[in-house]
Design a protein around this motif. Structure first.
Motif, PDB file in Angstrom:
ATOM      1  N   ASN A 127       3.178  -5.481  -0.299  1.00 37.07           N
ATOM      2  CA  ASN A 127       2.401  -4.920  -1.355  1.00 37.07           C
ATOM      3  C   ASN A 127       1.169  -4.939  -1.314  1.00 37.07           C
ATOM      4  OD1 ASN A 127       4.920  -3.783  -2.852  1.00 37.07           O
ATOM      5  ND2 ASN A 127       5.041  -5.999  -3.618  1.00 37.07           N
ATOM      6  N   GLY A 134       6.928  -3.340  -1.499  1.00 38.80           N
ATOM      7  CA  GLY A 134       7.843  -4.669  -1.825  1.00 38.80           C
ATOM      8  C   GLY A 134       7.174  -5.713  -0.965  1.00 38.80           C
ATOM      9  N   HIS A 153       5.657  -9.596  -7.087  1.00 39.44           N
ATOM     10  CA  HIS A 153       5.018  -8.677  -5.941  1.00 39.44           C
ATOM     11  C   HIS A 153       4.390  -9.138  -4.931  1.00 39.44           C
ATOM     12  CE1 HIS A 153       5.526  -5.372  -8.712  1.00 39.44           C
ATOM     13  NE2 HIS A 153       5.456  -6.192  -9.846  1.00 39.44           N
TER      14      HIS A 153
END
Length: 325
Positions: A127, A134, A153
């Motif tokens: 991310n 992901g 995250h």
């Protein structure tokens, strides 16, 4: 490496204007160039700021003021650093190889990107590199990752050693950008990942770090930095601790503790600090305070060991400070 344009700024105004238009600042380039080779970073325009008068080290009153372009080697070896802020010098020596310290700037060190291996793997979701893709580390190899300040995250740690020391010493930084100049604590430079881990710092577009101010005081002369890592040199911290302490009449009058290797940003241990004030410096007191440092920890599958290692590292660093004359 993808094509890019390069220019050399001859004034702060030129540099800020270029960065506000989308250029990336480059000084030592010890992180950025590596990431450009791997195509993790893909800037189209670089502006070299090495010609700007932002280096040097000076003393103002009891404060040590470090220019953003001062090299790590220069700061670590400077007589005023060693005299007024030995914790800063120790953290810089522990922070990189001699070769890197000879070219890396203080400002660049604070802004270096994370060292999560998945951040550098273009075929792995990350991310920070690609928002919304992901986080491969959460269910992957995460033994070196964060246990504090993590989110669903991102669980990457911030790698800077000197940032840990600067936060423990309540250092501030001065920046200038298109909207003018401002000063704020170094601690406020770093963002928690939340659901926007690609936003790592609080600088506005075009803002340029000018200098870092480290306030002096009795605590700054009794201070140590301890870095626990897999090998003795050229390695990032599993856990690190910076401690500065002042005692009077046999009790702790003031103490500052910050840790690295455990948080998604350098982590100030205020609960542990508060537990030490007014107490006699002793191992049982240190252990009780260190246990508070792990409150709120969220270990991943591979880094549960960091909870205990964090506490042990804080205790040992407090003991090292207590052993100083």
């Amino acid at each position: 490496m993808l094509p890019f344009s390069y220019e050399k700024a001859l004034s702060e105004q030129e540099a800020i204007a270029a960065a506000a238009a989308g250029a990336r600042y480059i000084a030592g380039g010890t992180t950025l160039i590596d990431l450009m080779r791997e195509e993790v970073e893909r800037p189209e325009r670089l502006v070299d700021i090495n010609a700007l008068p932002l280096g040097g080290i000076r003393v103002e009153g009891s404060d040590l003021v470090i220019g953003a372009l001062a090299l790590m080697t220069e700061v670590a070896a400077h007589p005023d650093t060693l005299r007024l802020q030995p914790l800063v010098a120790e953290s810089l020596i522990e922070g990189a190889s001699p070769q890197l310290r000879n070219v890396a700037s203080i400002g660049g060190n604070l802004l270096q990107r994370v060292r999560c291996p998945y951040f550098r793997m273009l075929d792995a979701p990350c991310n920070k590199r690609e928002p919304g893709s992901g986080c491969a580390a959460i269910d992957g190899l995460n033994g070196g990752h964060a246990i504090l300040g993590v989110s669903d995250h991102c669980i990457a740690t911030h790698p800077s050693d000197v940032a840990v020391a600067l936060i423990a010493l309540d250092a501030t930084m001065r920046v200038r950008g298109p909207e003018g100049e401002r000063t704020f604590p170094v601690e406020e430079l770093f963002r928690l990942p939340g659901d926007t881990p690609h936003l790592e710092h609080t600088l506005n577009p075009g803002e340029l770090i000018l200098d870092v101010r480290v306030p002096g005081g009795p605590h700054s002369r009794r201070a140590r930095y301890l870095k626990v890592r897999d090998r003795e040199s050229y390695e990032f911290a599993l856990v690190s601790a910076a401690v500065a302490m002042e005692t009077e009449g046999g009790v702790i009058r003031s103490v500052r503790i910050a840790c690295g290797g455990v948080g998604t940003r350098p982590w100030r241990m205020r609960a542990s600090e508060a537990a030490l004030i007014g107490k006699e410096p002793a191992r049982l007191v240190f252990e009780a305070a260190a246990r508070l440092a792990a409150d709120g920890a969220r270990p991943a599958t591979g880094n549960h060991y960091k909870v205990e290692l964090l506490q042990r590292t804080i205790v040992r660093t407090l003991e090292m400070v207590g052993e100083m004359a």
